[in-house]
Every structure is written in structure tokens, then in C-alpha cells.
Design a protein around this motif. Structure first.
Motif, PDB file in Angstrom:
ATOM      1  N   ARG A  44       0.842  -1.198   0.000  1.00  0.00           N
ATOM      2  CA  ARG A  44       0.000   0.000   0.000  1.00  0.00           C
ATOM      3  C   ARG A  44       0.879   1.251   0.000  1.00  0.00           C
ATOM      4  NH1 ARG A  44      -2.681   0.375   4.992  1.00  0.00           N
ATOM      5  NH2 ARG A  44      -3.757   2.168   4.059  1.00  0.00           N
ATOM      6  N   VAL A  45       0.731   2.076  -1.007  1.00  0.00           N
ATOM      7  CA  VAL A  45       1.409   3.380  -1.011  1.00  0.00           C
ATOM      8  C   VAL A  45       0.475   4.360  -0.323  1.00  0.00           C
ATOM      9  CG1 VAL A  45       2.419   5.197  -2.415  1.00  0.00           C
ATOM     10  CG2 VAL A  45       2.601   2.805  -3.156  1.00  0.00           C
ATOM     11  N   VAL A  46       0.904   4.839   0.860  1.00  0.00           N
ATOM     12  CA  VAL A  46       0.002   5.627   1.697  1.00  0.00           C
ATOM     13  C   VAL A  46       0.343   7.113   1.717  1.00  0.00           C
ATOM     14  CG1 VAL A  46      -0.492   3.657   3.183  1.00  0.00           C
ATOM     15  CG2 VAL A  46       1.386   5.201   3.782  1.00  0.00           C
ATOM     16  N   ALA A  47       1.547   7.474   1.221  1.00  0.00           N
ATOM     17  CA  ALA A  47       1.944   8.882   1.272  1.00  0.00           C
ATOM     18  C   ALA A  47       2.944   9.177   0.169  1.00  0.00           C
ATOM     19  CB  ALA A  47       2.549   9.232   2.634  1.00  0.00           C
ATOM     20  N   VAL A  48       2.960  10.413  -0.284  1.00  0.00           N
ATOM     21  CA  VAL A  48       3.931  10.873  -1.276  1.00  0.00           C
ATOM     22  C   VAL A  48       4.436  12.233  -0.832  1.00  0.00           C
ATOM     23  CG1 VAL A  48       2.075  11.808  -2.728  1.00  0.00           C
ATOM     24  CG2 VAL A  48       4.341  11.428  -3.712  1.00  0.00           C
ATOM     25  N   GLY A  49       5.748  12.446  -0.958  1.00  0.00           N
ATOM     26  CA  GLY A  49       6.335  13.708  -0.540  1.00  0.00           C
ATOM     27  C   GLY A  49       7.141  14.350  -1.652  1.00  0.00           C
ATOM     28  N   SER A  50       7.027  15.653  -1.767  1.00  0.00           N
ATOM     29  CA  SER A  50       7.757  16.430  -2.758  1.00  0.00           C
ATOM     30  C   SER A  50       8.103  17.777  -2.136  1.00  0.00           C
ATOM     31  CB  SER A  50       6.901  16.636  -4.012  1.00  0.00           C
ATOM     32  OG  SER A  50       7.509  17.548  -4.913  1.00  0.00           O
ATOM     33  N   ARG A  51       9.066  18.471  -2.741  1.00  0.00           N
ATOM     34  CA  ARG A  51       9.338  19.844  -2.300  1.00  0.00           C
ATOM     35  C   ARG A  51       8.189  20.766  -2.676  1.00  0.00           C
ATOM     36  NH1 ARG A  51      15.185  20.191  -5.012  1.00  0.00           N
ATOM     37  NH2 ARG A  51      13.908  19.174  -6.600  1.00  0.00           N
ATOM     38  N   SER A  52       7.344  20.316  -3.599  1.00  0.00           N
ATOM     39  CA  SER A  52       6.162  21.071  -4.018  1.00  0.00           C
ATOM     40  C   SER A  52       4.916  20.327  -3.568  1.00  0.00           C
ATOM     41  CB  SER A  52       6.145  21.227  -5.548  1.00  0.00           C
ATOM     42  OG  SER A  52       4.864  21.616  -5.995  1.00  0.00           O
ATOM     43  N   LEU A  53       4.167  20.914  -2.674  1.00  0.00           N
ATOM     44  CA  LEU A  53       2.929  20.282  -2.214  1.00  0.00           C
ATOM     45  C   LEU A  53       1.955  20.106  -3.362  1.00  0.00           C
ATOM     46  CD1 LEU A  53       1.166  19.124   0.017  1.00  0.00           C
ATOM     47  CD2 LEU A  53       0.449  21.471   0.582  1.00  0.00           C
ATOM     48  N   ASP A  54       1.905  21.062  -4.282  1.00  0.00           N
ATOM     49  CA  ASP A  54       1.005  20.943  -5.434  1.00  0.00           C
ATOM     50  C   ASP A  54       1.358  19.726  -6.271  1.00  0.00           C
ATOM     51  OD1 ASP A  54      -0.362  23.206  -4.688  1.00  0.00           O
ATOM     52  OD2 ASP A  54       0.643  24.540  -6.113  1.00  0.00           O
ATOM     53  N   ARG A  55       2.653  19.497  -6.475  1.00  0.00           N
ATOM     54  CA  ARG A  55       3.071  18.356  -7.276  1.00  0.00           C
ATOM     55  C   ARG A  55       2.748  17.048  -6.555  1.00  0.00           C
ATOM     56  NH1 ARG A  55       9.168  16.743  -9.300  1.00  0.00           N
ATOM     57  NH2 ARG A  55       8.503  15.336 -10.978  1.00  0.00           N
ATOM     58  N   ALA A  56       2.995  17.023  -5.260  1.00  0.00           N
ATOM     59  CA  ALA A  56       2.685  15.821  -4.485  1.00  0.00           C
ATOM     60  C   ALA A  56       1.183  15.555  -4.497  1.00  0.00           C
ATOM     61  CB  ALA A  56       3.191  15.978  -3.051  1.00  0.00           C
ATOM     62  N   ILE A  65      -3.538   7.940  -3.730  1.00  0.00           N
ATOM     63  CA  ILE A  65      -2.743   7.897  -2.502  1.00  0.00           C
ATOM     64  C   ILE A  65      -3.372   8.829  -1.469  1.00  0.00           C
ATOM     65  CG2 ILE A  65      -0.452   8.329  -1.526  1.00  0.00           C
ATOM     66  CD1 ILE A  65       0.674   7.767  -4.357  1.00  0.00           C
ATOM     67  N   ASP A  66      -3.456   8.378  -0.238  1.00  0.00           N
ATOM     68  CA  ASP A  66      -4.199   9.115   0.790  1.00  0.00           C
ATOM     69  C   ASP A  66      -3.593  10.469   1.132  1.00  0.00           C
ATOM     70  OD1 ASP A  66      -5.990   7.041   0.945  1.00  0.00           O
ATOM     71  OD2 ASP A  66      -5.070   6.129   2.722  1.00  0.00           O
ATOM     72  N   ARG A  67      -2.258  10.501   1.329  1.00  0.00           N
ATOM     73  CA  ARG A  67      -1.650  11.714   1.862  1.00  0.00           C
ATOM     74  C   ARG A  67      -0.570  12.254   0.933  1.00  0.00           C
ATOM     75  NH1 ARG A  67      -2.012   8.437   5.910  1.00  0.00           N
ATOM     76  NH2 ARG A  67       0.191   7.917   6.097  1.00  0.00           N
ATOM     77  N   ALA A  68      -0.513  13.565   0.834  1.00  0.00           N
ATOM     78  CA  ALA A  68       0.535  14.266   0.099  1.00  0.00           C
ATOM     79  C   ALA A  68       1.132  15.314   1.023  1.00  0.00           C
ATOM     80  CB  ALA A  68      -0.034  14.932  -1.148  1.00  0.00           C
ATOM     81  N   VAL A  69       2.454  15.380   1.055  1.00  0.00           N
ATOM     82  CA  VAL A  69       3.120  16.358   1.911  1.00  0.00           C
ATOM     83  C   VAL A  69       4.133  17.148   1.092  1.00  0.00           C
ATOM     84  CG1 VAL A  69       2.784  15.008   4.008  1.00  0.00           C
ATOM     85  CG2 VAL A  69       4.856  14.673   2.661  1.00  0.00           C
ATOM     86  N   GLY A  70       4.420  18.358   1.571  1.00  0.00           N
ATOM     87  CA  GLY A  70       5.258  19.268   0.805  1.00  0.00           C
ATOM     88  C   GLY A  70       6.694  19.327   1.257  1.00  0.00           C
ATOM     89  N   SER A  71       7.177  18.281   1.935  1.00  0.00           N
ATOM     90  CA  SER A  71       8.601  18.219   2.284  1.00  0.00           C
ATOM     91  C   SER A  71       9.013  16.767   2.454  1.00  0.00           C
ATOM     92  CB  SER A  71       8.903  19.002   3.564  1.00  0.00           C
ATOM     93  OG  SER A  71       8.590  18.244   4.714  1.00  0.00           O
ATOM     94  N   TYR A  72      10.263  16.485   2.148  1.00  0.00           N
ATOM     95  CA  TYR A  72      10.776  15.129   2.303  1.00  0.00           C
ATOM     96  C   TYR A  72      10.868  14.749   3.779  1.00  0.00           C
ATOM     97  CZ  TYR A  72      12.130  15.792  -2.585  1.00  0.00           C
ATOM     98  OH  TYR A  72      12.128  16.036  -3.937  1.00  0.00           O
ATOM     99  N   GLN A  73      11.228  15.723   4.607  1.00  0.00           N
ATOM    100  CA  GLN A  73      11.334  15.437   6.042  1.00  0.00           C
ATOM    101  C   GLN A  73       9.991  15.008   6.612  1.00  0.00           C
ATOM    102  OE1 GLN A  73      14.481  15.755   7.873  1.00  0.00           O
ATOM    103  NE2 GLN A  73      13.222  14.345   9.063  1.00  0.00           N
ATOM    104  N   GLU A  74       8.932  15.686   6.202  1.00  0.00           N
ATOM    105  CA  GLU A  74       7.603  15.329   6.692  1.00  0.00           C
ATOM    106  C   GLU A  74       7.223  13.921   6.259  1.00  0.00           C
ATOM    107  OE1 GLU A  74       3.026  17.147   6.743  1.00  0.00           O
ATOM    108  OE2 GLU A  74       4.649  18.222   5.707  1.00  0.00           O
ATOM    109  N   LEU A  75       7.623  13.541   5.059  1.00  0.00           N
ATOM    110  CA  LEU A  75       7.320  12.191   4.585  1.00  0.00           C
ATOM    111  C   LEU A  75       8.028  11.137   5.429  1.00  0.00           C
ATOM    112  CD1 LEU A  75       6.047  10.361   2.277  1.00  0.00           C
ATOM    113  CD2 LEU A  75       8.354  10.363   1.310  1.00  0.00           C
TER     114      LEU A  75
END
Length: 341
Positions: A44-56, A65-75
């Protein structure tokens, strides 16, 4: 008697226990990975992280995918993520996989593992110290055809191996803005394409005793085309990679008793042709075609994590480092250095 291929021992990807994955850096290969995992595994892919929240967010919406975050650290800090798939350009792998390891997360790191052997050694040491699994996503190593080849070699069906041939070339129009032509992004043919034939030769022959390489560079200074001879004992691997032309992308292993050819592209699910004194046999590719074969590496990693393993027996970390040492020597001979080296 017609020669016979041994059966593959590769487990069904659906048998691997389901884990929760986070994708770091959504892009083309990340999309292929998520598609393969969703179709052919229980992961299950549950999260994706990018430097751009819009892109994620766009990637998450496209792939469910349930969650998108705008930083790698948050992921990597997300407690709902068991394992991180690092899908960024290889110039970024050391730092970004390092974030995941520091957060106590297992990592599957796209090939090439890092941009050079020094970075690989540092990342390997960090993963071992943290007690987490780290695996290079050289997906060819986890396909059923690779296990079949391993069995042929172990059983001596080919006799004493003397010759390995492999190539990987694609045509790319020169573009200084492309990562493939950018020295600061560790561009060039070797790390993006040539890593496949080099890893294939390592799988068959082990670490080379000698490396001889010649090649040309792009206007930006990265390797455009490289021909390599890697020698181990009485065996040689003749390899080629190029950004200048689409090549057959085939591979073969020949020995004193027979040969195996893997049709193109050899690094994906492909046909195998076994020729011995007894005749010729053909093994058809798996029905899991093209990049859908990425499901095998994801399932392998999930099973290793469930088993409490911290390295893959199919691609040990020490071999990943040795392969990059070979690449470093090839780049030295061709005259390619990345900024900061």
C-alpha cells in the motif's frame, strides 16, 4: 536432448506481506513503481512527498494515494510509513535516503544507489548503524529471469563462463537543461543507463580485476558514450552505454558448454534463449511486462522487512558499493567528474 530451463524460485509478488510505503519525489519512475505495486502486489502506497505540495497532491490524486506532503522530512517522519521508496535523480539519493535512514525508516533507493562510491559507503554505514533495511532498486536483480540465470550458472550448464556482453543505449537530443546532461545532477549515460550492463556483469562475474574504458563526453562535460571491458580471471565483460543512439539493449553470457541470450530490453522481463551442444530452448518472458516488473523488487523488500533482514541476499550492499567503485574508475578513465568531487 533439448536443453531445459530450470524453474524460477522467485516468489509470487502477491505473497509478500503488505507494508505501508511512502514515495519520495514523484516523477516518471515513481509513477511506474506505484502502478506496478498497485496492480501486482498487496503493498500500500500511503503517502507521497515532494518539495512542491502541489506536485505531491497531483500525484496522489492521480494514483489514489491518501496523503501528500510538501517536504521530504515530513514524509520520512510520518509514523504511518513503514518503508520509503526514493525516486529522485541519483544525485540526490545520498541526502534523501539519508533522511529516511535517520528517521528510522527502511529504504528502497532507485539506481544508481548514489552518485559515487564514497556516498554509497556513507549511506550503507548509516543504514547498518540504524539497523534498517537499505536496498538499491536495481529491479533486474529481482526478476524471475535473473533467478533462472543464477541457477544455470550454479548448475554449470554453460560450462566455464568466458564472455559477457551487454549494452544499454537511448537517443536523447542534447539539452543542457535536462538532468541527463547536467553535471550537477550527476548526468551522463553511465549512472542512468550504463549501470544496468555493469550490474549485470557484476552479477555474472563478480568484481572485476581490471577495468578498461574509452568514451566521449557531451558539451556539458558528462559522459555521452562509453565502451568498457571488465576482466575477471579468464572471463571478460564487454559493455556499452550511450545517450546518442537507441541500441538493442540485449545481454548474453557465453561459456565453454553453452550460452544464454536475453532479448531486449534485457533489464526488464524478456525472453531467454539457451543454446548448448544439445540444442536450443526459448523461455518466454513473464506476463508482467515492462516496468510492471518493478513489483518484484517491492515484494522482495517487503518480505525482507517482515523477516527482520537489513540486507538483500540478491543484491548485497557491499556489491552495490563495489559496482559504484567500478563506475568511478570508468568515469576517471573517461574524464568525467561531478561538481564537488
Amino acid at each position: 536432448m533439448t536443453p531445459v530451463f530450470p524453474p524460477a524460485r522467485t516468489p509470487n509478488p502477491l505473497d509478500a506481506p503488505p507494508l505501508r510505503w511512502g514515495v519520495l519525489a514523484p516523477g516518471r519512475i515513481a509513477a511506474a513503481f506505484v502502478t506496478a505495486v498497485s496492480r501486482y502486489t498487496r503493498q500500500r502506497v500511503v503517502a507521497v512527498g515532494s518539495r512542491s505540495l502541489d506536485r505531491a497532491s497531483a500525484f496522489a490524486a492521480e494514483h489514489g494515494i491518501d496523503r501528500a506532503v510538501g517536504s521530504y522530512q515530513e514524509l520520512v517522519d510520518d509514523p504511518a510509513v513503514d518503508v520509503v521508496y526514493v525516486a529522485s535523480p541519483h544525485s540526490e539519493h545520498a541526502a534523501q535516503a539519508g533522511l529516511a535512514v535517520a528517521a528510522g525508516k527502511h529504504v528502497l533507493v532507485e539506481k544508481a544507489f548514489t552518485r559515487n562510491a564514497a556516498q554509497a559507503r556513507h549511506l550503507v554505514a548509516a543504514a547498518r548503524a540504524a539497523g534498517v533495511l537499505a536496498v538499491e532498486a536495481m529491479w533486474t536483480r529481482f526478476l524471475t529471469q535473473t533467478d533462472v540465470l543464477a541457477r544455470l550458472l550454479a548448475d554449470g550448464v554453460l560450462g566455464e563462463v568466458t564472455t559477457v556482453l551487454a549494452d544499454h543505449g537511448q537517443h536523447f537530443a542534447p539539452d543542457p537543461q535536462s538532468r541527463l546532461f547536467a553535471p550537477e545532477l550527476a548526468g551522463g549515460a553511465l549512472l542512468d543507463l550504463g549501470i544496468y550492463p555493469i550490474s549485470f556483469a557484476s552479477f555474472v562475474l563478480g568484481a572485476p580485476d581490471s577495468v578498461v574504458a574509452t568514451g566521449s563526453r557531451t558539451a556539458t562535460g558528462v559522459d555521452a558514450q562509453v565502451s568498457m571491458t571488465l576482466s575477471t580471471g579468464t572471463a571478460q565483460a564487454c559493455l556499452n552505454t550511450t545517450l546518442l543512439a537507441a541500441t538493442p539493449t540485449t545481454a548474453s553470457v557465453s561459456g565453454t558448454a553453452g550460452s544464454v541470450e536475453i532479448t531486449g530490453p534485457f533489464y526488464a522481463p524478456a525472453s531467454m534463449i539457451l543454446t548448448t551442444a544439445d540444442g536450443r530452448a526459448v523461455r518466454e518472458p513473464d506476463p508482467v511486462a515492462g516496468h510492471l516488473g518493478l513489483c518484484f523488487e517491492a515484494a522482495h523488500v517487503a518480505q525482507l522487512i517482515a523477516d527482520g533482514a537489513t540486507e538483500s541476499p540478491l543484491l548485497p550492499l557491499d556489491e552495490t558499493v563495489r559496482i559504484l567503485e567500478t563506475v568511478d574508475e570508468i568515469r576517471r578513465q573517461v574524464g568525467v567528474r561531478y561538481p564537488g568531487e
